[in-house]
Design a protein around this motif. Sequence first.
Motif, short mmCIF file in Angstrom:
data_model
loop_
_atom_site.label_atom_id
_atom_site.label_comp_id
_atom_site.label_asym_id
_atom_site.label_seq_id
_atom_site.Cartn_x
_atom_site.Cartn_y
_atom_site.Cartn_z
N HIS A 236 -14.14 3.86 1.98
CA HIS A 236 -14.46 4.93 1.04
C HIS A 236 -14.22 4.41 -0.37
N ALA A 237 -14.87 5.03 -1.32
CA ALA A 237 -14.65 4.70 -2.73
C ALA A 237 -13.88 5.85 -3.36
N PRO A 238 -13.02 5.55 -4.33
CA PRO A 238 -12.29 6.63 -5.00
C PRO A 238 -13.24 7.53 -5.79
N ASP A 239 -12.89 8.82 -5.86
CA ASP A 239 -13.67 9.73 -6.69
C ASP A 239 -13.38 9.39 -8.16
N GLN B 264 0.82 -1.20 0.00
CA GLN B 264 0.00 0.00 0.00
C GLN B 264 0.86 1.26 0.00
N LYS B 265 1.97 1.21 0.70
CA LYS B 265 2.87 2.37 0.79
C LYS B 265 3.43 2.71 -0.59
N GLY C 106 -3.32 5.73 4.13
CA GLY C 106 -4.65 5.59 4.71
C GLY C 106 -5.74 5.60 3.66
N THR C 107 -5.56 6.43 2.65
CA THR C 107 -6.55 6.49 1.56
C THR C 107 -6.59 5.16 0.82
N ILE C 108 -5.42 4.63 0.48
CA ILE C 108 -5.37 3.33 -0.20
C ILE C 108 -6.02 2.27 0.67
N SER C 109 -5.69 2.26 1.96
CA SER C 109 -6.28 1.29 2.88
C SER C 109 -7.79 1.44 2.94
N ASN C 110 -8.27 2.67 3.00
CA ASN C 110 -9.72 2.89 3.04
C ASN C 110 -10.40 2.40 1.76
N TYR C 111 -9.75 2.60 0.62
CA TYR C 111 -10.31 2.09 -0.64
C TYR C 111 -10.38 0.57 -0.60
#
Length: 121
Positions: free
Chosen positions: A41-44, A19-20, A31-36
Amino acid sequence: MKEVGPILAKLRKEKGLGQKELSALLNLSVGTISNYENSVHAPDLNTLCRLADYFEVTTDYLLGRTDYRCPPEALKDYVVSDYTVCKVVNTILSFDSEKRNSVLMYLDYMKDSHNRAGGGN
């Protein structure tokens, strides 16, 4: 419809990235990658397009709408000097069912012959 997260995680792992590493390549936080990937969360739309471009898949593939991974640009590739992939596909689709089956049987025959000769895929 499937969720983006597991598909994104699978694509990232196929490339051998953590992820890094992916976050650095796309200028996103870990964190964004992990959330996706965990479907928090979904990517915009812009990020979805960037992910599709990076992984060379369609946005429909990332969204789980299709199993077709090949980017549309690949349809412009030439198979031979005057036939693109798109032209080959459209030609096959213009055939009736019997002729399509004949084409596919011939392709299978050619693939098997190639493999027996040691040519791989």
